[in-house]
Design a protein around this motif. Structure first.
Motif, PDB file in Angstrom:
ATOM      1  N   ILE A 114     -17.612  46.510 -49.040  1.00  0.00           N
ATOM      2  CA  ILE A 114     -17.372  47.274 -47.820  1.00  0.00           C
ATOM      3  C   ILE A 114     -16.925  46.351 -46.694  1.00  0.00           C
ATOM      4  O   ILE A 114     -16.065  46.705 -45.875  1.00  0.00           O
ATOM      5  CB  ILE A 114     -18.637  48.049 -47.415  1.00  0.00           C
ATOM      6  CG1 ILE A 114     -19.182  48.865 -48.603  1.00  0.00           C
ATOM      7  CG2 ILE A 114     -18.366  48.954 -46.229  1.00  0.00           C
ATOM      8  CD1 ILE A 114     -18.172  49.817 -49.215  1.00  0.00           C
ATOM      9  N   THR A 119     -13.189  50.739 -49.812  1.00  0.00           N
ATOM     10  CA  THR A 119     -14.060  51.906 -49.865  1.00  0.00           C
ATOM     11  C   THR A 119     -14.466  52.213 -51.301  1.00  0.00           C
ATOM     12  O   THR A 119     -13.634  52.210 -52.201  1.00  0.00           O
ATOM     13  CB  THR A 119     -13.344  53.135 -49.269  1.00  0.00           C
ATOM     14  OG1 THR A 119     -12.965  52.847 -47.923  1.00  0.00           O
ATOM     15  CG2 THR A 119     -14.245  54.355 -49.295  1.00  0.00           C
ATOM     16  N   ASP A 121     -14.930  54.875 -53.413  1.00  0.00           N
ATOM     17  CA  ASP A 121     -14.616  56.295 -53.446  1.00  0.00           C
ATOM     18  C   ASP A 121     -14.628  56.817 -54.880  1.00  0.00           C
ATOM     19  O   ASP A 121     -14.967  56.093 -55.823  1.00  0.00           O
ATOM     20  CB  ASP A 121     -13.258  56.567 -52.783  1.00  0.00           C
ATOM     21  CG  ASP A 121     -12.129  55.728 -53.390  1.00  0.00           C
ATOM     22  OD1 ASP A 121     -12.317  55.162 -54.498  1.00  0.00           O
ATOM     23  OD2 ASP A 121     -11.058  55.639 -52.768  1.00  0.00           O
ATOM     24  N   SER A 205     -19.874  62.059 -43.677  1.00  0.00           N
ATOM     25  CA  SER A 205     -18.456  62.348 -43.865  1.00  0.00           C
ATOM     26  C   SER A 205     -17.803  62.904 -42.608  1.00  0.00           C
ATOM     27  O   SER A 205     -16.589  63.113 -42.592  1.00  0.00           O
ATOM     28  CB  SER A 205     -18.271  63.347 -45.017  1.00  0.00           C
ATOM     29  OG  SER A 205     -18.741  62.796 -46.224  1.00  0.00           O
ATOM     30  N   GLU A 210     -19.015  58.366 -38.762  1.00  0.00           N
ATOM     31  CA  GLU A 210     -18.260  57.115 -38.616  1.00  0.00           C
ATOM     32  C   GLU A 210     -18.696  56.366 -37.367  1.00  0.00           C
ATOM     33  O   GLU A 210     -18.850  55.141 -37.370  1.00  0.00           O
ATOM     34  CB  GLU A 210     -16.764  57.418 -38.560  1.00  0.00           C
ATOM     35  CG  GLU A 210     -15.897  56.169 -38.504  1.00  0.00           C
ATOM     36  CD  GLU A 210     -14.417  56.501 -38.543  1.00  0.00           C
ATOM     37  OE1 GLU A 210     -13.609  55.566 -38.354  1.00  0.00           O
ATOM     38  OE2 GLU A 210     -14.064  57.670 -38.761  1.00  0.00           O
ATOM     39  N   LYS A 224     -23.271  50.373 -42.895  1.00  0.00           N
ATOM     40  CA  LYS A 224     -21.939  50.860 -43.238  1.00  0.00           C
ATOM     41  C   LYS A 224     -21.822  51.125 -44.738  1.00  0.00           C
ATOM     42  O   LYS A 224     -21.162  52.083 -45.170  1.00  0.00           O
ATOM     43  CB  LYS A 224     -20.872  49.846 -42.800  1.00  0.00           C
ATOM     44  CG  LYS A 224     -19.441  50.341 -43.019  1.00  0.00           C
ATOM     45  CD  LYS A 224     -18.405  49.372 -42.455  1.00  0.00           C
ATOM     46  CE  LYS A 224     -18.373  49.465 -40.951  1.00  0.00           C
ATOM     47  NZ  LYS A 224     -17.233  48.679 -40.388  1.00  0.00           N
ATOM     48  N   THR A 225     -22.480  50.320 -45.555  1.00  0.00           N
ATOM     49  CA  THR A 225     -22.475  50.536 -46.998  1.00  0.00           C
ATOM     50  C   THR A 225     -23.191  51.837 -47.341  1.00  0.00           C
ATOM     51  O   THR A 225     -22.736  52.614 -48.186  1.00  0.00           O
ATOM     52  CB  THR A 225     -23.159  49.360 -47.722  1.00  0.00           C
ATOM     53  OG1 THR A 225     -22.512  48.141 -47.347  1.00  0.00           O
ATOM     54  CG2 THR A 225     -23.053  49.532 -49.232  1.00  0.00           C
ATOM     55  N   ASN A 228     -21.035  54.715 -46.502  1.00  0.00           N
ATOM     56  CA  ASN A 228     -19.980  54.862 -47.511  1.00  0.00           C
ATOM     57  C   ASN A 228     -20.514  55.568 -48.755  1.00  0.00           C
ATOM     58  O   ASN A 228     -19.850  56.457 -49.315  1.00  0.00           O
ATOM     59  CB  ASN A 228     -19.428  53.493 -47.871  1.00  0.00           C
ATOM     60  CG  ASN A 228     -18.318  53.521 -48.904  1.00  0.00           C
ATOM     61  OD1 ASN A 228     -17.861  52.495 -49.387  1.00  0.00           O
ATOM     62  ND2 ASN A 228     -17.853  54.697 -49.284  1.00  0.00           N
ATOM     63  N   GLN A 231     -20.906  59.173 -48.100  1.00  0.00           N
ATOM     64  CA  GLN A 231     -19.586  59.809 -48.107  1.00  0.00           C
ATOM     65  C   GLN A 231     -19.123  60.055 -49.543  1.00  0.00           C
ATOM     66  O   GLN A 231     -18.531  61.087 -49.855  1.00  0.00           O
ATOM     67  CB  GLN A 231     -18.578  58.924 -47.356  1.00  0.00           C
ATOM     68  CG  GLN A 231     -18.806  58.872 -45.859  1.00  0.00           C
ATOM     69  CD  GLN A 231     -17.959  57.804 -45.183  1.00  0.00           C
ATOM     70  OE1 GLN A 231     -17.478  56.861 -45.831  1.00  0.00           O
ATOM     71  NE2 GLN A 231     -17.769  57.925 -43.879  1.00  0.00           N
TER      72      GLN A 231
END
Length: 321
Positions: A114, A119, A121, A205, A210, A224-225, A228, A231
């Protein structure tokens, strides 16, 4: 692919062989990250009384970012039953991780990814599932050619996220005669629902998520991880083409009745809903789910330990091998 070794290794009092498999692969388009993920250890343990052309093989996978050593407790049980065991590291775990601290904590192991702006995903998730199927086939083929085991009987054993990974190999690629999963099941969508909760993935999300993630990252880098990952959970809940392709149940029509599927889950599991595991097992032509009162996600409130339950589970499911 290059294979180094073997070296001697002893886990749980059982002697085995340790190899290093190296196969360059483009995971994320970043050379140094690709390099760290391209090599991984493989350990093989044989029954103490020798092998025959009919010796079964169990290939085991741990949960996401968890090193293979956490599965070492199955080795004495299975080898004493006359069954060979192979364990290996999946990407982002143990000696195949980006930080190699063996924390088994997803937020720590994925943080370097990250931090580089990559990302995690659904596309990368599918990429990893496909690569894991490729690796597992290589391990199986190696064990057949080198040791003569697993030629006619192969079981895949997974724990937590490792159940999803082995289930993908089992359904999408037809690998294995039996699928045995502990504290997990084969439905990616319901797994995401139970793991992520109901509110946080949607928040993560959103635009607000964010903003919160950027603020938290200043005081807590792992935030932040975590954002993610939440999300990712939300994207799996509203599946795109990659999430659908990564779901083992998308290929359930390829599983014939002679291939057994068994899940062992805890009634008190806060990560994997036991009712989801039961529903998932019923979708297979030869599937069953065993629910253990008091058992959680690798822990327990009373009675035998998680390890004891899994050993008994494997013994009963493979006793006719």
């Amino acid at each position: 692919m290059t294979i180094y070794g073997p070296e001697n290794i002893n886990l749980e009092g059982v002697n085995g062989d340790r190899y290093w498999f190296y196969e360059p692969f483009n995971y994320v388009g970043v050379d140094d990250i690709n390099e760290k993920l391209s090599g991984y250890p493989v350990v093989v343990f044989l029954p103490p009384y020798g092998v025959t052309d009919n010796t079964p093989l169990v290939i085991g996978l741990q949960g996401m970012c968890a090193p293979y050593g956490l599965n070492a407790f199955i080795i004495p049980t299975l080898t004493q039953m006359g069954i060979a065991v192979a364990l290996y590291e999946t990407p982002f775990a143990g000696e195949r991780s980006l930080i190699r601290t063996f924390t088994a904590k997803v937020e720590k192991e994925l943080q370097p990814l990250i931090d580089r702006g990559i990302t995690f995903d659904t596309k990368l998730l599918l990429h990893l599932f496909e690569k894991n199927a490729h690796d597992l086939k290589n391990v199986h083929q190696f064990c057949q050619e080198k040791y003569g085991v697993g030629k006619h009987k192969l079981a895949l054993f997974g724990v937590s996220m490792g159940v999803l990974e082995t289930a993908y190999c089992f359904t999408a690629y037809g690998i294995g005669d039996r699928l045995l999963g502990a504290i997990g099941h084969a439905d990616l969508f319901s797994f995401a629902n139970s793991w992520g909760g109901s509110v946080l993935p949607a928040l993560a999300s959103s635009p607000l998520g964010e903003i919160v993630g950027n603020l938290l990252n200043k005081v807590q880098p792992e935030a932040k991880t975590i954002i993610n990952l939440l999300q990712l959970v939300q994207n799996i809940r509203k599946p795109d083409q990659y999430a659908i392709a990564a779901n083992p149940l998308s290929y359930i029509d390829r599983v014939k009745p002679h291939r057994q599927v068994r899940f062992l889950v805890g009634e008190n599991d806060s990560v994997v809903n036991f009712k989801d595991a039961q529903i998932c097992a019923e979708k297979f032509p030869n599937g069953e789910c065993f629910v253990v009162p008091g058992l959680g996600h690798g822990d327990r409130k009373w009675g035998p330990t998680f390890v004891d339950h899994v050993r008994y589970f494997l013994t009963t499911q493979l006793s006719n091998w």
